[in-house]
Design an enzyme around this catalytic site. Sequence first.
Site, PDB file in Angstrom:
ATOM      1  CB  THR A 120      35.401 -11.460 104.663  1.00  0.00           C
ATOM      2  OG1 THR A 120      35.985 -10.095 104.423  1.00  0.00           O
ATOM      3  CG2 THR A 120      35.758 -12.759 104.133  1.00  0.00           C
ATOM      4  N   GLY A 173      45.177  -9.320 105.374  1.00  0.00           N
ATOM      5  CA  GLY A 173      44.162  -9.378 106.912  1.00  0.00           C
ATOM      6  C   GLY A 173      44.643 -11.670 106.354  1.00  0.00           C
ATOM      7  CG  ASP A 174      40.868 -13.450 109.258  1.00  0.00           C
ATOM      8  OD1 ASP A 174      40.437 -12.242 108.063  1.00  0.00           O
ATOM      9  OD2 ASP A 174      39.609 -14.369 109.404  1.00  0.00           O
ATOM     10  N   GLY A 205      40.394  -9.384 111.045  1.00  0.00           N
ATOM     11  CA  GLY A 205      40.697 -10.167 109.949  1.00  0.00           C
ATOM     12  C   GLY A 205      42.920 -10.196 111.602  1.00  0.00           C
TER      13      GLY A 205
HETATM   14  N1  ASP Z   1      38.951 -10.897 107.607  1.00  0.00           N
HETATM   15  C1  ASP Z   1      38.195  -9.852 107.321  1.00  0.00           C
HETATM   16  C2  ASP Z   1      39.895  -9.363 106.745  1.00  0.00           C
HETATM   17  O1  ASP Z   1      40.221  -8.285 108.356  1.00  0.00           O
HETATM   18  C3  ASP Z   1      37.163  -8.912 107.117  1.00  0.00           C
HETATM   19  C4  ASP Z   1      35.914  -9.583 107.052  1.00  0.00           C
HETATM   20  O2  ASP Z   1      35.349 -10.586 107.315  1.00  0.00           O
HETATM   21  O3  ASP Z   1      35.178  -9.148 106.693  1.00  0.00           O
HETATM   22  O4  ASP Z   1      40.066  -8.528 105.938  1.00  0.00           O
END
Ligand code: ASP
Length: 319
Positions: free
Chosen positions: A179, A209-210, A233
């Site tokens: 991300t 996701g978050d 996330g």
């Molecule tokens: N936080 C992101 C998710 O869970 C993944 C990431 O940080 O690459 O979708």
Amino acid sequence: MDHFQSEGYALALHGGAGTLLKEEMTAAREQEHRLALARAAKAGQRVLEANGSALDAAVAACKVLEDEPLFNAGKGAVYTNEGKHELDASLMEGAERKAGAVSGVQHIANPIELCRLVMESEFVMMEGAGAEAFAKEQGIRFVENDYFDTSYRKLQLEEARAAGSVQLDHSDKRHKYGTVGVVARDRNGNLAAATSTGGMTNKQFRRIGDSALIGSGTWADNRSCALSTTGYGEFFIRSAVAARVAASVEFGVRSLGEACDWILNDEVLPLGGDGGMVAIDLHGNVVMPFNSSGMYRAWVLDGKPVNTAIFRGDHVVHE
Ligand code: ASP
């Protein structure tokens, strides 16, 4: 943890808390990642140097990262279980706490630009086909879903499927968080944060996701701080990471660095999650903590050259 301070503008960004393993990181790969991170930080710096807003700088830097196939956002996004791409992103500014977020979009080249338009609408969050119908009205750039394809991410999907993981592509050995996120403070003291992602490899059932969630993956409030997270996330959502760090800072419970350290190591980690974040407070303190082995990151302080780092203690200055 990295900690810097700037009286003027400052910007920090991440390209995910899941780096290549140290032993896989050849000199050429390292250089490729550093140059991409530096390019994005410079795009943000150009805006801030011209007295532009933190919001414009965060969007500009985030767009460069989305267009860069090395990271899991925009071009280069990971694959879902069905072999497609579904993107999540969110954006917030700290003066009026205006926010825009999208989840599960499949045809938007730069989801962060769509977040900007959502922010300017009467709504805060739009999902999937609805978000894309709004995007069409707004004349934003559409692409076929295979625009996001890369052979590297395809391999990751095949590995995840072969491992029979019905859940997320995650194991102790290989963390695949790619991300991207940016936080910025401009010379007027305004804060902003942007986050964009393809989510987790092999995700199913329109999982969100978050990164799409204001208060979890993204937050900006001029009274406290701006944050963008990366990591597993589900654990970041369950810890309401961004909003709780901001509350902790706002109410004077902890400094920014202490608050980030607390949320990562005392809240997210005991639940089973790992990852990191970039954050900046109203005084221009910049921190970039992570509890994974590395986190792709770059930062720039007013009038200074851009820095990049991947693991711990490996800062490089890009003149
Ligand atoms: N936080 C992101 C998710 O869970 C993944 C990431 O940080 O690459 O979708």
